[in-house]
Design an enzyme around this catalytic site. Structure first.
Site, PDB file in Angstrom:
ATOM      1  CG  HIS A   1      91.261  51.712  98.941  1.00  0.00           C
ATOM      2  ND1 HIS A   1      91.837  51.758  98.011  1.00  0.00           N
ATOM      3  CD2 HIS A   1      90.668  52.882  99.329  1.00  0.00           C
ATOM      4  CE1 HIS A   1      91.829  53.180  97.784  1.00  0.00           C
ATOM      5  NE2 HIS A   1      90.960  53.876  98.372  1.00  0.00           N
TER       6      HIS A   1
ATOM      7  NE  ARG B   1      95.727  59.303  88.208  1.00  0.00           N
ATOM      8  CZ  ARG B   1      95.126  58.873  89.168  1.00  0.00           C
ATOM      9  NH1 ARG B   1      95.877  58.130  90.226  1.00  0.00           N
ATOM     10  NH2 ARG B   1      93.869  59.141  89.771  1.00  0.00           N
TER      11      ARG B   1
HETATM   12  C1  LIG Z   1      91.293  57.178 106.658  1.00  0.00           C
HETATM   13  C2  LIG Z   1      92.053  56.886 105.669  1.00  0.00           C
HETATM   14  C3  LIG Z   1      92.892  55.801 105.530  1.00  0.00           C
HETATM   15  C4  LIG Z   1      93.511  55.953 104.173  1.00  0.00           C
HETATM   16  C5  LIG Z   1      93.313  57.346 104.074  1.00  0.00           C
HETATM   17  C6  LIG Z   1      92.155  57.685 104.543  1.00  0.00           C
HETATM   18  C7  LIG Z   1      91.103  57.250 103.670  1.00  0.00           C
HETATM   19  C8  LIG Z   1      91.646  56.134 102.571  1.00  0.00           C
HETATM   20  C9  LIG Z   1      92.451  55.020 103.342  1.00  0.00           C
HETATM   21  C10 LIG Z   1      93.542  54.352 102.461  1.00  0.00           C
HETATM   22  C11 LIG Z   1      94.126  55.491 101.168  1.00  0.00           C
HETATM   23  C12 LIG Z   1      92.973  52.978 101.778  1.00  0.00           C
HETATM   24  C13 LIG Z   1      93.999  52.358 101.106  1.00  0.00           C
HETATM   25  C14 LIG Z   1      95.112  51.888 101.981  1.00  0.00           C
HETATM   26  C15 LIG Z   1      95.808  53.133 102.770  1.00  0.00           C
HETATM   27  C16 LIG Z   1      96.694  52.847 103.770  1.00  0.00           C
HETATM   28  C17 LIG Z   1      96.624  53.886 101.744  1.00  0.00           C
HETATM   29  O1  LIG Z   1      97.258  53.261 100.599  1.00  0.00           O
HETATM   30  O2  LIG Z   1      97.037  55.117 101.908  1.00  0.00           O
HETATM   31  C18 LIG Z   1      94.463  54.040 103.282  1.00  0.00           C
HETATM   32  C19 LIG Z   1      94.953  55.342 103.963  1.00  0.00           C
HETATM   33  C20 LIG Z   1      95.736  55.234 105.429  1.00  0.00           C
HETATM   34  O3  LIG Z   1      95.652  54.386 106.032  1.00  0.00           O
HETATM   35  O4  LIG Z   1      96.636  56.114 105.349  1.00  0.00           O
HETATM   36  O1  LIG Z   2      94.648  58.581  93.271  1.00  0.00           O
HETATM   37  C1  LIG Z   2      93.782  58.114  93.082  1.00  0.00           C
HETATM   38  O2  LIG Z   2      93.074  57.988  91.919  1.00  0.00           O
HETATM   39  C2  LIG Z   2      92.809  57.332  94.075  1.00  0.00           C
HETATM   40  C3  LIG Z   2      93.491  57.607  95.413  1.00  0.00           C
HETATM   41  C4  LIG Z   2      92.377  56.951  96.514  1.00  0.00           C
HETATM   42  O3  LIG Z   2      91.520  56.215  96.246  1.00  0.00           O
HETATM   43  C5  LIG Z   2      92.790  57.430  97.873  1.00  0.00           C
HETATM   44  O4  LIG Z   2      93.585  58.135  98.417  1.00  0.00           O
HETATM   45  O5  LIG Z   2      91.968  57.014  98.835  1.00  0.00           O
HETATM   46 FE   LIG Z   3      90.213  55.829  98.041  1.00  0.00          FE
END
Ligand SMILES: C=C1C[C@]23C[C@H]1CC[C@H]2[C@]1(C)CCC[C@@](C)(C(=O)O)[C@H]1[C@@H]3C(=O)O
Ligand SMILES: O=C(O)CCC(=O)C(=O)O
Ligand SMILES: [Fe+2]
Length: 312
Positions: A145, A238
């Site tokens: 992402h 981690r």
């Molecule tokens: C605005 C945000 C949405 C998420 C948390 C913050 C910035 C990163 C986004 C995220 C981590 C990108 C990957 C997918 C996601 C759903 C996740 O894996 O948590 C995303 C976060 C979110 O929508 O909660």
């Molecule tokens: O845990 C990590 O190293 C990356 C996490 C991340 O990309 C996020 O929380 O948006």
């Molecule tokens: Fe991220």
């Protein structure tokens, strides 16, 4: 920083009943505890192999917002943890605004410009906890992402690889370096014709690794934001701490005039951070295509574009 890192397993190894006290939040659906297979209330497939705890960090609204969140949500026994994260978020905000000032200087705009743009922002702090996984090749801790936010300051646990960035055609491990912070630029922020070498040198001096390839709404389409992911492993848990700098929720995101000209017409409509954030929370799981998908979604809605009422 070490205290903030040490608190992560202390929270996530609590009994589930304690962690569930932090599930959901009346103020913001993104806040709170997301359990094993995070976001199972939002997605039905490809659940990430992680647990998260997210909360707001708005320096403008209160100088004890984070500390208050921990005590009000988890109880008096979490006062000390709340104090640790209150201090950590204040430090991250201070650093983020300094980075913004540096970017402003490199862009040739007044050094206070971005400090003011983000100074009253609605930033988000997220604790990531990735348990060991017996079949790590079948899942991700956090899938590929670009962060939809502005910049992310990430602290990784020492000695456990996990963060990877897609650069020059392949996935590359961003090896943890003791005491180093990683800054990556997300969909909302602008990095324009700036002397990134100076920026990197400055940040490297502070042992901060800058992951950038950023283009975004405020760049008016000149770069791509940083594509990254977190992988898991069979043996070691981690943790990571992600501070997501965001503008005020109702702030209009639009490129500065100097980035829009005949050769470079507007590529993104005006939108507020709330619109993009809501899009990622209610309609679309943020990935590497969030911004173009959001733009298409926005342009196909009835709202008029490019002429958002000027922000309050
Ligand atoms: C605005 C945000 C949405 C998420 C948390 C913050 C910035 C990163 C986004 C995220 C981590 C990108 C990957 C997918 C996601 C759903 C996740 O894996 O948590 C995303 C976060 C979110 O929508 O909660
Ligand atoms: O845990 C990590 O190293 C990356 C996490 C991340 O990309 C996020 O929380 O948006
Ligand atoms: Fe991220």
């Amino acid at each position: 920083m070490q205290a903030a890192m040490n608190c992560i397993p202390r929270f996530f190894t609590l009994p589930l009943s304690d962690k569930l006290k932090a599930r959901g939040n009346p103020l913001c659906r993104n806040w709170g505890y997301a359990g094993a297979g995070a976001h199972s209330d939002r997605f039905t497939a490809n659940l990430p192999w992680k647990e998260t705890l997210s909360f707001g960090s708005d320096s403008a609204s209160s100088d004890s917002m984070v500390a208050d969140y921990f005590v009000s949500t988890l109880g008096d026994g979490f006062r000390e943890m709340g104090a640790v994260y209150q201090k950590y978020c204040e430090a991250m905000m201070k650093l983020a605004l300094s980075i913004m000032e540096l970017l402003g200087m490199s862009l040739g705009v007044d050094r206070a410009h971005f400090r003011e743009f983000f100074g009253d922002g609605n930033s988000i702090m997220r604790l990531n906890y990735y348990p060991p996984c017996q079949e790590p090749e079948l899942t991700f801790g956090t899938g590929p992402h670009c962060d939809p936010t502005s910049i992310t300051i990430l602290l990784q646990q020492d000695e456990v690889d996990g963060l990877e960035v897609f650069s020059r055609g392949e996935w590359r491990v961003v090896r943890p370096a003791r005491g180093a912070l990683i800054v990556n630029i997300g969909d909302t922020f602008m990095v324009t014709h700036i002397s990134l070498i100076n920026l990197c040198l400055f940040l490297l001096l502070h042992e901060i690794y800058v992951l950038y390839r950023a283009n975004n709404a405020l760049t008016n389409g000149m770069y791509k934001s940083c594509l990254h992911r977190a992988v898991v492993n069979k043996v070691k848990e981690r943790s990571s701490l992600a501070f997501f700098l965001c503008p005020r929720i109702n702030r209009v995101v639009r490129p500065p005039e100097c980035l829009v000209n005949e050769e470079n017409p507007r590529k993104y409509p005006d939108f507020t951070w709330a619109e993009l954030f809501d899009f990622t929370q209610k309609h679309y799981r943020a990935d590497m295509e969030t911004l173009p998908t959001f733009t298409h979604w926005l342009l196909s809605s009835s709202r008029s574009h490019y002429s958002h009422p000027s922000p309050p």
